[in-house]
Design an enzyme around this catalytic site. Structure first.
Site, short mmCIF file in Angstrom:
data_model
loop_
_atom_site.label_atom_id
_atom_site.label_comp_id
_atom_site.label_asym_id
_atom_site.label_seq_id
_atom_site.Cartn_x
_atom_site.Cartn_y
_atom_site.Cartn_z
N ASP A 1 45.41 56.45 42.90
CA ASP A 1 46.18 56.67 41.78
C ASP A 1 45.45 56.32 40.38
O ASP A 1 44.70 55.42 40.42
CB ASP A 1 47.61 55.82 41.64
CG ASP A 1 48.56 56.34 42.72
OD1 ASP A 1 48.39 57.56 43.28
OD2 ASP A 1 49.31 55.45 43.28
N TYR B 1 43.97 46.75 50.66
CA TYR B 1 44.37 46.62 49.27
C TYR B 1 44.74 45.40 48.81
O TYR B 1 45.37 44.62 49.90
CB TYR B 1 45.58 47.70 49.24
CG TYR B 1 45.41 49.15 49.35
CD1 TYR B 1 45.01 50.16 48.27
CD2 TYR B 1 45.45 49.64 50.62
CE1 TYR B 1 44.92 51.38 48.35
CE2 TYR B 1 45.55 51.16 50.87
CZ TYR B 1 45.05 51.84 49.85
OH TYR B 1 44.87 53.23 50.10
N ASP C 1 56.24 52.16 40.76
CA ASP C 1 55.25 51.15 39.98
C ASP C 1 55.55 51.13 38.29
O ASP C 1 56.51 51.70 38.16
CB ASP C 1 53.75 51.82 40.27
CG ASP C 1 53.61 53.26 39.25
OD1 ASP C 1 54.26 53.39 38.45
OD2 ASP C 1 52.52 53.78 39.77
#
Length: 296
Positions: free
Chosen positions: A47, A75, A89
Site C-alpha cells: 500500500d 509484517y 486504515d
C-alpha cells in the site's frame, strides 16, 4: 556463486526499502530511471502508506517473478482501537469513534491466538484486488459497490509486541494474500472494539529481509552493488547444477538428463558456477529436465 552482469545486460533482484507515500509502481518507475531499462517489475504490492520490503526484478529476472508468487510474508503493524474507517486504515474517512478501556494483555494475547492457522478473511474494498479487470479500490473511490468474497489465508505467527493507551503493535507471519488491514479490523471485532490499522511495515518477503534492504537513495548511489544474483531464487525453488554442455543443450530447447531426485512436474533452476540458463520442469519419471523458461 556469481552471475554475469554487464552494462549491456543487467539482470537480478533488488531488495528495496519502499518508503511510505510511494506506490509500488512509483518505485518501479524510479528504478527504471536508475538502471536505464523498462524491464523492471515487482513482487508483492505494498500500500502507498506502508513501508518495507519490496522485491524488484531487473532484466531477464522479471520473467522469474512468478516463482516467488506463493512466498510468505512478515509484517509489523499497529492496531488502533476505538476507531473504524472506510479504508480499514488511518488514511480513510472515520466511520465510528468509540470510547473504550484498553483490554489487559492477557485478553489481547488470547484474541490473537484465535487467528492462528487457516482462517477465512474478507479483504478491504480499498484493496488492489481485481474485479472484472479493475482494482477494487478504484471502484470504491468511484462510489461503485464492491463485493469481495472471503478467501482462505494462513497465519503462521501473530505476536503482541507492545501496548499503548489506545493501540498495540503486532508482528505477523502470514501466507500470500493476507490483508493486514482486514486482520487489524477482525482483531478489534474479537475484542469487541472498533479497530483500524495504523502504521504498517513489511519486514520480510521470503528471504528478502528488512535488514538487507536498500533505500532508493542507496540504490541510486550504487546500482550494481544493490543488485542480487538470480541465484537468490534457490531460496524458493530447487536448483540443479549442470555442466556447460548441458547448459548449451538446455538453451537450444533440448531436454537434459536428471538424476531422478525430484518428481515429475517440479520446477528447478538450471545453472552452473558462472551461468544461469533458466527454469526447467522435471519429466519422464525424474530422468529429464525439459526447458520451460530459457534465459540468455
Amino acid at each position: 556463486m556469481k552471475w554475469r552482469k554487464n552494462k549491456m545486460s543487467i539482470n537480478g533482484f533488488i531488495n528495496v526499502l519502499k518508503p511510505p507515500g510511494m506506490t509500488s509502481h512509483d518505485v518501479v518507475s524510479c528504478l527504471r530511471r536508475i538502471y536505464g531499462t523498462k524491464k523492471i517489475g515487482h513482487a508483492g504490492t505494498l500500500d502507498p502508506a506502508a513501508a518495507g520490503v519490496l522485491p524488484v526484478a531487473v532484466g531477464n529476472a522479471t520473467r522469474l517473478l512468478e516463482y516467488m508468487g506463493n512466498t510468505d510474508k512478515r509484517y509489523r503493524a499497529e492496531v488502533l482501537l476505538g476507531l473504524s474507517t472506510d479504508t480499514d486504515d488511518d488514511t480513510g474517512n472515520i466511520l465510528e469513534r468509540t470510547l473504550f478501556t484498553m483490554p489487559p494483555q492477557e485478553k489481547i494475547t488470547t484474541a490473537l491466538l484465535g487467528f492462528y492457522g487457516d482462517i477465512m478473511q474478507t479483504p478491504s474494498v480499498y484493496s488492489a484486488i481485481k474485479i472484472n479487470g479493475r482494482k477494487a479500490c478504484d471502484l470504491a473511490r468511484s462510489h461503485i459497490d464492491v463485493v469481495i468474497p472471503p478467501r482462505s489465508i494462513h497465519i503462521y505467527e501473530l505476536v503482541l509486541r507492545q501496548i499503548f493507551t489506545d493501540k498495540f503493535c503486532i508482528d505477523v507471519h502470514c501466507s500470500k494474500g493476507t490483508y493486514i488491514r482486514s486482520l487489524c479490523v477482525d482483531i478489534g471485532k474479537s475484542l469487541g472494539i472498533p479497530a483500524t490499522m495504523g502504521f504498517l511495515i513489511r519486514t520480510a518477503v521470503g528471504s528478502f529481509s528488512l535488514a538487507d534492504s536498500h533505500t532508493l537513495e542507496e540504490i541510486a548511489n550504487n546500482p550494481l552493488q544493490s543488485l542480487q544474483g538470480v541465484n537468490i531464487l534457490l531460496n524458493y525453488i530447487p536448483g540443479c547444477a549442470v555442466n556447460e554442455l548441458a547448459i548449451a543443450n538446455f538453451r537450444q530447447g533440448k531436454k537434459i538428463e536428471h538424476d531422478g531426485s525430484q518428481k515429475d512436474g517440479t520446477a528447478v533452476l538450471v545453472y552452473n558456477d558462472v551461468d544461469f540458463a533458466g527454469i526447467g520442469i522435471i519429466s519422464e519419471n525424474g530422468q529429464y529436465i525439459a526447458p520451460h523458461k530459457v534465459l540468455n
